[in-house]
Write a protein that holds these residues in place. Sequence first.
Motif, short mmCIF file in Angstrom:
data_model
loop_
_atom_site.label_atom_id
_atom_site.label_comp_id
_atom_site.label_asym_id
_atom_site.label_seq_id
_atom_site.Cartn_x
_atom_site.Cartn_y
_atom_site.Cartn_z
N PHE A 6 0.84 -1.20 0.00
CA PHE A 6 0.00 0.00 0.00
C PHE A 6 0.87 1.24 0.00
O PHE A 6 0.56 2.24 -0.65
N LEU A 10 0.78 4.30 -2.71
CA LEU A 10 0.74 5.72 -2.39
C LEU A 10 1.80 6.50 -3.15
O LEU A 10 1.65 7.70 -3.40
N ILE A 13 0.47 8.42 -6.39
CA ILE A 13 -0.64 9.38 -6.38
C ILE A 13 -0.28 10.57 -7.27
O ILE A 13 0.88 10.72 -7.70
N TYR A 17 -0.14 16.66 -5.76
CA TYR A 17 -0.23 16.64 -4.29
C TYR A 17 1.15 16.52 -3.66
O TYR A 17 1.42 17.08 -2.60
N PHE B 105 -5.37 -0.22 8.17
CA PHE B 105 -6.50 -0.39 7.25
C PHE B 105 -6.18 -1.31 6.07
O PHE B 105 -6.86 -1.27 5.05
N ILE B 125 -7.68 6.95 -4.34
CA ILE B 125 -6.92 7.69 -3.32
C ILE B 125 -6.77 9.15 -3.74
O ILE B 125 -6.90 10.06 -2.93
N LEU B 129 -8.03 12.36 -1.70
CA LEU B 129 -7.15 13.48 -1.35
C LEU B 129 -7.73 14.81 -1.83
O LEU B 129 -7.57 15.84 -1.17
N LEU B 175 -9.99 7.55 5.15
CA LEU B 175 -9.53 6.87 3.93
C LEU B 175 -10.02 5.43 3.91
O LEU B 175 -10.50 4.94 2.88
N LEU B 179 -12.45 4.04 0.98
CA LEU B 179 -12.09 2.93 0.08
C LEU B 179 -13.05 1.76 0.24
O LEU B 179 -13.42 1.09 -0.74
#
Lengths: 430, 186
Positions: A6, A10, A13, A17, B105, B125, B129, B175, B179
């Motif tokens: 995970f 990330l 992304i 950002y 999570f 995601i 955001l 989050l 999800l």
Amino acid sequence: MRKEDFAEVLGDIDEKYIQEAETMRKSNNTVWLKCSAMVACFCLLLATVAVIPQLFLRTTPIPPDNSDVPGQTTSDQSEDSEQKEDQRTPWTAYFNEATSRLDANRAYIKGYFTEPLNDTELAVLEPEMHFAYMNCSGYAGFDNYGNLLDVVLSVTTSLPENPVTIAITDYSFGSSYVLSGEEVVSVCEKVEYRVYQYEVGNTITLAADASINDLYFHFAMDVTSEQLERAKADFQCVLECFATYEAGKPDLSVITPEEIPELMEQIFHTLAEAQAEPDFGQYMPSALPAGFEESTIRRFQFQNSNYLSGLWSKGLDDLAWVVSPYAEADAHRLTSVEDKENYDLALYPIPRADSVPDELREIVDNPIFDAEELTLEAVYRRAYKVNDAGDTDGWRMEFSVKYGDVVVTVRAKGVTPEWVYQQLMLLNTK
Amino acid sequence: MDDAKIVQLYWDRNEQAIPATANKYGNYCSSIAKNILGNREDAEECVNDTYWNAWNFIPPHRPDILSTFLGKITRNLSLNRYKHNIADKRGGTQTAVVLDEIAEFVSGTDSVEQEMDRKELIQAIDTFLSTLPAKKRMVFIRRYWYFDTISTIAYRFGMTENHVSVTLNRLRCKLYSYLLERGFDL
């Protein structure tokens, strides 16, 4: 899914950002709060300019990592001494301990007036970097032609009652400190700060001077010894923020007065001339005490000042008579003649700084009586004599009397209470 | 030197591209690597590998924002090195703490039955955001992309450490719910 996977997800992304989080420090702050207009408290005194001798001939610049100053807390001294953008530790300043201070004063400028800074002007003054607790407000000072002379900011800190006051000018001024040791200069973002700590009584003043982009900045913060550690941290943060102005900033040309107040000044050479003044002339005395000579009587009106005042003297005796509008700010000094603790000086032996309770100090210093209540006895209770070698032994007194929306303030030395009372009663008949 | 000029050095196969990159983004990449790996030697290796990867990726890539491009390479290399290190019982404790937060999570299993479109997850995601206020979003990114410490984030944003921890906890919960509602079974 595993946590490491995970974390990898990330990584992909949207780049905007990632960029946003990296450049946050340099962007306009979206959470900078709008400031309400407030008058900042600062030690810019209106007096003649004093020439301040250069008491500090030797200074030791501190390199960015403060490594050469013994006992100085340094920034991150890990193996990698370069400044790291993402893992920076707070900058620390060296507080030079001062044993005394010489205040530099700007020359009195007739027609100097101030206006609160509006949102646009505050936005120009706000530095690139800030902390969440920092709210700015302040005022700009102009001459009577509307030329900007100075800007005074008040920046809140994590100590709500202890803001940092910042004066910004295009000329050097401020206080010179007598130090217990050699002066040490602290460098932050190429700005050389001279930072001081000066204790008087229960108050410790943290101060700093710097030249930033050809403007002179003077920072000051008053705290108690209990607040000192936290105050120093906040003070350093503020200094660091103001060291981040880009070249050419702040641009003070955007700060202009909304309105230049009308300045009215009129000099009268005789009491008769002053009595003819249309606004306040009728509240001048009908005659002068015996032997007192005519002196300058002045009618002045500008921004927050509006008065007609006369000063006469006879040797060491003098009489000041000031007529001005009554303001709500004066309400706390109103007193009935029944409340003797508010004005009877017989209750408070000299030194009155010790005998007068703090909560009564302002009203005992200069009570305001209603004209219809005033009695000769009340005037006598305001009067006193002192045996002061080399000075007059006459009666001394100071108090004010309210006639509707006008206040007459009397300060006298060598004038009898009966004369003062009679003149004030005559005003009642006008 | 601006990014476009540095990228052009890569395209011209000019060896000055690497020193120019190191000069401008060396610290940036180093801080990402050190955040994840916790030690200087491994971080330096990852940063050097970043330059080597950049030399191989450019061309054909022509990144608009070189910092983010390099940062992503460094981050991926560092996470891979981290996984290697924890297998050898070495590794930055800071990264372990961050990953443990993420573990709240995710299931932690690596099941081949879990079909998931990675692109859809990334898009979800991103959408999540975009719904956040800027400051909270940046706090989230600084923690889970840059692996900043709580104290570093607190200082950067003028928050207390407790406030940062509470904010991150709430964002993780949000989050997770977000999800889950969209059918992502992590």
